[in-house]
Design a protein around this motif. Structure first.
Motif: not given
Length: 217
Positions: A151-164
């Motif tokens: 539900s989260v990763l379908s909207k953004q690439e990484w979990l937090v901060g836009g990075k690994t």
């Protein structure tokens, strides 16, 4: 014990939680010696280890460059490593709000993913009798956790901060163990964003190096 390396890492060849610490040590270029405890021989419960970790589990680290500082609980170790040794924020965040979200995901991994995936493995492979109801419950929890991630990763690439970050890296070992080891699912079809995220993580050079070490044990 020689302290030529900065860290001593007490781990286990098959236990997922020790490997996430190795991922981050490698990501940050920190030197370490791993001691793989023999669970059959109860080495994790022996005084030689419980003097460092009273919980008698893995992982445990000793930081020889910080007065032999001892820390256990895997996600606490990850947080320590980036707070102290990631000034360039290679695998951590800078924004205060992102820091709390990073911590949020570490808590979710340690409370939501690890225990449920671990119980699924226990009742599938190690319990003295087959209990289908227990297996069904915990395999259902694996799918629920994947649904939350999806539900989260379908909207953004990484979990937090836009990075690994360590938030992402913390999920690798149990994800790796669960599919296809515990649950019979088509990961890429049922959870495509999560599967793509996991694939990108395991293709990182530091992660590949550690996974190669694991495969060779």
């Amino acid at each position: 014990m020689s302290h030529g390396k900065q860290f001593t890492l007490y781990s286990h060849k098959k236990g997922p939680n020790g490997w996430k610490v190795a991922f981050v040590l490698e990501e940050l270029g920190l030197t370490y010696e791993t001691i793989y405890l023999d669970f059959q021989a109860k080495e994790h419960k022996a005084p030689e280890h419980t003097k460092y970790n009273p919980n008698g589990r893995i992982p445990t680290i000793i930081d020889h460059h910080n007065n032999d500082y001892v820390l256990w609980e895997s996600d606490a170790i990850l947080y320590y490593l980036v707070e102290k040794y990631d000034p360039e924020h290679k695998v951590s965040v800078t924004d205060e709000g992102d820091k709390f979200h990073q911590l949020q995901w570490l808590f979710y991994q340690s409370s939501g993913q690890g225990p449920y995936f671990g119980q699924a493995a226990w009742f599938t492979f190690y319990h003295h009798e087959q209990l289908p109801s227990a297996q069904e419950r915990y395999k259902g929890e694996i799918k629920r956790v994947f649904s939350v991630l999806e539900s989260v990763l379908s909207k953004q690439e990484w979990l937090v901060g836009g990075k690994t970050t360590i938030a992402d890296l913390s999920f690798i070992p149990w994800n790796d163990f669960a599919v296809p080891g515990i649950v019979d699912i088509d990961f890429a079809k049922e959870y495509p964003a999560t599967a793509a995220w996991h694939k990108k993580l395991v293709e990182r050079e530091a992660v590949k190096k550690v996974l190669a070490i694991r495969a060779g044990l």
